[in-house]
Motif scaffolding. Structure first.
Motif, PDB file in Angstrom:
ATOM      1  N   GLY A  46       4.000  -1.272 -10.916  1.00  0.00           N
ATOM      2  CA  GLY A  46       2.649  -1.829 -10.881  1.00  0.00           C
ATOM      3  C   GLY A  46       1.810  -1.432 -12.074  1.00  0.00           C
ATOM      4  N   LEU A  73       3.164  -5.560 -12.617  1.00  0.00           N
ATOM      5  CA  LEU A  73       2.412  -6.346 -11.641  1.00  0.00           C
ATOM      6  C   LEU A  73       1.438  -5.419 -10.921  1.00  0.00           C
ATOM      7  CD1 LEU A  73       2.228  -9.211 -10.415  1.00  0.00           C
ATOM      8  CD2 LEU A  73       3.886  -8.467  -8.675  1.00  0.00           C
ATOM      9  N   SER A  74       0.175  -5.474 -11.310  1.00  0.00           N
ATOM     10  CA  SER A  74      -0.813  -4.531 -10.785  1.00  0.00           C
ATOM     11  C   SER A  74      -1.022  -4.672  -9.274  1.00  0.00           C
ATOM     12  CB  SER A  74      -2.147  -4.711 -11.510  1.00  0.00           C
ATOM     13  OG  SER A  74      -2.659  -6.020 -11.317  1.00  0.00           O
ATOM     14  N   GLU A  75      -0.715  -5.844  -8.725  1.00  0.00           N
ATOM     15  CA  GLU A  75      -0.874  -6.049  -7.288  1.00  0.00           C
ATOM     16  C   GLU A  75       0.010  -5.115  -6.474  1.00  0.00           C
ATOM     17  OE1 GLU A  75      -0.574  -8.402  -9.486  1.00  0.00           O
ATOM     18  OE2 GLU A  75      -2.426  -9.575  -9.310  1.00  0.00           O
ATOM     19  N   LEU A  76       1.057  -4.586  -7.097  1.00  0.00           N
ATOM     20  CA  LEU A  76       1.969  -3.693  -6.397  1.00  0.00           C
ATOM     21  C   LEU A  76       1.365  -2.306  -6.180  1.00  0.00           C
ATOM     22  CD1 LEU A  76       5.369  -4.509  -8.157  1.00  0.00           C
ATOM     23  CD2 LEU A  76       4.658  -5.175  -5.856  1.00  0.00           C
ATOM     24  N   LEU A  93      -1.253  -1.405  -4.655  1.00  0.00           N
ATOM     25  CA  LEU A  93      -1.699  -1.219  -3.277  1.00  0.00           C
ATOM     26  C   LEU A  93      -0.534  -0.825  -2.374  1.00  0.00           C
ATOM     27  CD1 LEU A  93      -3.988  -1.329  -1.246  1.00  0.00           C
ATOM     28  CD2 LEU A  93      -3.527  -3.776  -0.933  1.00  0.00           C
ATOM     29  N   ILE A  94       0.630  -1.417  -2.627  1.00  0.00           N
ATOM     30  CA  ILE A  94       1.820  -1.068  -1.851  1.00  0.00           C
ATOM     31  C   ILE A  94       2.227   0.374  -2.139  1.00  0.00           C
ATOM     32  CG2 ILE A  94       4.264  -1.598  -1.449  1.00  0.00           C
ATOM     33  CD1 ILE A  94       3.657  -4.488  -2.157  1.00  0.00           C
ATOM     34  N   ARG A 147     -14.139   2.495  -0.181  1.00  0.00           N
ATOM     35  CA  ARG A 147     -14.008   1.037  -0.323  1.00  0.00           C
ATOM     36  C   ARG A 147     -14.742   0.311   0.805  1.00  0.00           C
ATOM     37  NH1 ARG A 147     -10.251  -1.152  -3.764  1.00  0.00           N
ATOM     38  NH2 ARG A 147      -8.957   0.331  -4.942  1.00  0.00           N
TER      39      ARG A 147
END
Length: 232
Positions: free
Chosen positions: A164, A168-171, A173-174, A226
């Protein structure tokens, strides 16, 4: 074997003196850590996260991971050798690592909400700890596999954060979720150690529980911040 087998006293939810000392010691260490997080906000230490994670998320993860591992190893070595100076040095590293990370996260919250956020995080962490502890004590089985699963979660989370960070920066969160899961599993494992290894060192068990709870705390802290930001 019944889930309420008395060989592990799984129907007992009161603490023995030894268990009370572990809980009390870990709670005291966490209280110090929370105070450090708040105190560090007004210092340059609170910006360390920006530098480390600014390079790449994996850099920050590795830096804090190594600090926690080093602190734990040094503290445990000191306890086993009866060298309180070494044990204290290890605890200073652990307190510093969790304190600086927490301050770096908390400094982005409005000043008038920071104490509220810390208090709410403490309550949620305490509730999660109680749930995990209750589950472990209610089942007469080994939780050694939770320790292995925690390591897998940490390694998997680090791998996902690595990808990430550059692909792929979306990873990310995983990766966060896996590392959070790792600390929860580590907490269950440490609670099991306290439950079943009654001849083990109280100091070593206190360190183990503290690290697991601190790991859960800093992850809950990020979620609470958050949430509070989304309500504004």
């Amino acid at each position: 074997m019944s889930s309420f087998d008395t060989s592990h006293e799984t129907q007992r939810f009161t603490l023995t003196g030894r268990e009370g000392r572990v809980v009390g010691g870990a709670s005291a260490l966490m209280a110090i850590n929370v105070a450090l997080m708040y105190a560090f906000i007004a210092t340059p230490l609170a910006t360390i996260n920006d530098y480390l994670f600014g390079i790449a998320p994996i850099v920050g993860l590795i830096a804090y991971g190594l600090a926690i591992m080093a602190g734990e190893l040094i503290a445990e070595r000191g306890v086993k050798a009866g060298n309180m100076g070494t044990a204290f040095a290890g605890m200073v590293i652990l307190q510093f690592a969790f304190g600086v990370f927490g301050a770096g996260v908390l400094r982005f919250a409005p000043p008038d909400t920071q104490l509220t956020i810390l208090g709410l995080t403490a309550v949620i962490t305490a509730l999660m700890t109680a749930v995990v502890t209750g589950y472990v004590y209610a089942r007469s089985q080994t939780f050694e596999h939770w320790g292995r699963f925690a390591n897998f979660a940490f390694l998997g989370g680090a791998g996902v954060v690595l990808v990430g960070s550059f692909v792929l920066s979306e990873l990310l969160l995983i990766g966060f979720a896996l590392i959070f899961l790792g600390f929860l599993l580590r907490l269950g494992y440490e609670v099991w150690q306290v439950r079943d290894n009654r001849d083990a060192s109280t100091a070593l068990q206190t360190i183990g529980v503290y690290i697991a709870v601190a790991g859960v705390f800093v992850h809950v802290l990020q979620l609470v911040i958050r949430y509070m930001a989304s309500q504004e």
